[in-house]
Design an enzyme around this catalytic site. Sequence first.
Site, PDB file in Angstrom:
ATOM      1  N   LYS A 191       0.851  -1.192   0.000  1.00 56.06           N
ATOM      2  CA  LYS A 191       0.000   0.000   0.000  1.00 56.06           C
ATOM      3  C   LYS A 191       0.886   1.241   0.000  1.00 56.06           C
ATOM      4  CE  LYS A 191      -1.818   2.810   2.831  1.00 56.06           C
ATOM      5  NZ  LYS A 191      -1.672   4.092   2.091  1.00 56.06           N
ATOM      6  N   SER A 245       5.356   7.099  10.483  1.00 57.42           N
ATOM      7  CA  SER A 245       5.508   7.783  11.765  1.00 57.42           C
ATOM      8  C   SER A 245       5.423   6.796  12.935  1.00 57.42           C
ATOM      9  CB  SER A 245       4.409   8.834  11.906  1.00 57.42           C
ATOM     10  OG  SER A 245       3.149   8.202  11.867  1.00 57.42           O
ATOM     11  N   THR A 246       6.038   7.183  14.031  1.00 63.25           N
ATOM     12  CA  THR A 246       5.997   6.344  15.232  1.00 63.25           C
ATOM     13  C   THR A 246       4.558   6.175  15.717  1.00 63.25           C
ATOM     14  OG1 THR A 246       8.251   6.882  15.830  1.00 63.25           O
ATOM     15  CG2 THR A 246       6.812   6.226  17.643  1.00 63.25           C
ATOM     16  N   GLU A 247       3.796   7.257  15.612  1.00 64.19           N
ATOM     17  CA  GLU A 247       2.392   7.228  16.048  1.00 64.19           C
ATOM     18  C   GLU A 247       1.601   6.143  15.284  1.00 64.19           C
ATOM     19  OE1 GLU A 247       0.676  10.938  15.005  1.00 64.19           O
ATOM     20  OE2 GLU A 247      -1.336  10.325  15.636  1.00 64.19           O
ATOM     21  N   GLY A 249       2.931   3.702  13.527  1.00 68.17           N
ATOM     22  CA  GLY A 249       3.592   2.415  13.780  1.00 68.17           C
ATOM     23  C   GLY A 249       2.970   1.710  14.975  1.00 68.17           C
ATOM     24  N   GLU A 266       9.789   0.688  10.691  1.00 70.22           N
ATOM     25  CA  GLU A 266      10.855   1.674  10.487  1.00 70.22           C
ATOM     26  C   GLU A 266      10.193   3.028  10.690  1.00 70.22           C
ATOM     27  OE1 GLU A 266      12.882   4.359   9.366  1.00 70.22           O
ATOM     28  OE2 GLU A 266      12.905   3.664   7.280  1.00 70.22           O
ATOM     29  N   CYS A 300      13.536  10.242   7.452  1.00 72.89           N
ATOM     30  CA  CYS A 300      13.488   9.856   8.873  1.00 72.89           C
ATOM     31  C   CYS A 300      14.840   9.986   9.542  1.00 72.89           C
ATOM     32  CB  CYS A 300      12.925   8.447   9.009  1.00 72.89           C
ATOM     33  SG  CYS A 300      13.723   7.289   7.919  1.00 72.89           S
ATOM     34  N   GLU A 400       9.933  15.223  16.126  1.00 72.93           N
ATOM     35  CA  GLU A 400      10.332  15.128  14.722  1.00 72.93           C
ATOM     36  C   GLU A 400       9.551  16.174  13.920  1.00 72.93           C
ATOM     37  OE1 GLU A 400       9.215  11.526  12.546  1.00 72.93           O
ATOM     38  OE2 GLU A 400      11.208  11.567  11.646  1.00 72.93           O
TER      39      GLU A 400
END
Length: 497
Positions: A191, A245-247, A249, A266, A300, A400
């Site tokens: 995707k 993004s970590t969010e 993820g 990642e 990143c 970030e």
Amino acid sequence: MTTSASETVVSAFLQRQPVRMLIGGQWVDAASGKTFETLNPATGEVLARVAEGDREDIDRAVKAARAAFESGPWAKMTPSQRGRLLWRVAELIEEHADELAMLETLDNGKPIRYSKGSDVPLTADHFRYFAGWATKIEGETVPVSIPNMFTYTLREPLGVVGQIIPWNFPMQMASWKLAPALAAGNTVILKPAEQTPLTALRLGELICEAGFPDGVVNIVPGYGHTAGAALAEHLDVDKIAFTGSTEVGKKVLMASAGNLKKVTLELGGKSPNIIFPDADLKWAVRGALTAIYFNSGQICTAGSRLFVHRDIYDQTMEQLAKAADAMRVGAGVDPATEVGPIISQEQLDRVAGYIESGQREGAITRAGGERLGGDLASGYFLRPTILDQVRDEMTVAREEIFGPVVVAMPFEEIEEVAARANQSIYGLAAGVWTADVKKAHKLVALLKSGVIWVNTYNQFDAAAPFGGYRQSGYGREMGHAVLDAYTQVKTAWISLR
Ligand code: ADP
């Protein structure tokens, strides 16, 4: 292909209404019939309409990938045949290099000098590197201490793999995901990001042309909260590989729990870049610019926290500000452009919000800070920005930003800077500039990040593992390390008694 010939091909591609998705070897509309727009960030204009995948399309794609994995030509293919197909994709990418570079620049905004000089060749390299691995995925014989027992391991593919990628390096991210998964014998649903679906879809056409059997590679464009979430939750997907993004993820990880699918992530970063007084300052300044302004800071690994030794702080800041001011910001299609637009209005607003927050908390703007007007007013352009007199605890030093904004801070001691550099929820990358080999090795040991660059920055190669410590994610991409993420170990015990 000449540049004008590739422009013709690109415009023919963009005139498709809509650009369709790839499921089970067919180019199809969304089950809902819906489409979405992808914009050119240099102009804000609509580039193309794209079929909008959602839950039902994901489900169809998973069924196609499952069928291709369990039976049919892919399941019977030898490693050598898989390798040849991957190699053929690399050749086709090179044959269509100008066209792919132009499409990437139009959809993502990045300067054509980078999409041509870096994105396309690195994408081709990635397929070629993993073409080689297809025949080298080996098990082991195990010296167990039980008499008359022959014990060995096999490395088998995981099965159906969902892959969700971001908009900052659309084609390269597609290759980082597809090539190792396919080398290991998995089948895939990719995707692409909703902002930049075009090169992944064009790559899908080249993958079909290379001769991959139907259903092995499925490409479903769509939004994250619909198509992405459906893929992450799907009970017949064996693994999700996510970059973003970590969010998000964390959401992907939660969604994976339903069938305990394997997950690699990642994620974000807030990478420190540290300049010592013994560094070659000209290179270090150039390196600091590349570290933050490459891809408009939308990477990143961006060296977004710049630590400069107090002894050389003022002169470094002066040189940096001058160099940042001199950078050519403009539309990616202009070969002279060094810094392209930000991906979207939404992202531009976010980045501008961070600049304001830094200023409110006391930072001084040494370069940039403002949006570009004139001819470029309809695109999402921001001048390369330096925030000076930043303190570690400020929001701009912790979060970030994902834009062309560096925060600068002085330091005095090696242990002090290492501790401050490590003060982050992230741990993706770090840069060190010094002529002293002892300092270099000491920092490699002290810094808690997955990648460390010394006297260079933002280097990537298909052979070198890449991934994060802490909330920058887990699992590694590239190199043979990534094969762990796309295979599982089966242990066989054969009694010889
Ligand atoms: P960025 O901040 O770089 O836009 P995101 O993490 O928002 O990164 O997006 C990265 C990818 O994740 C995109 O393909 C996006 O569509 C997808 N995505 C966003 N939200 C979700 C979600 N809830 N579940 C799965 N995928 C998602």
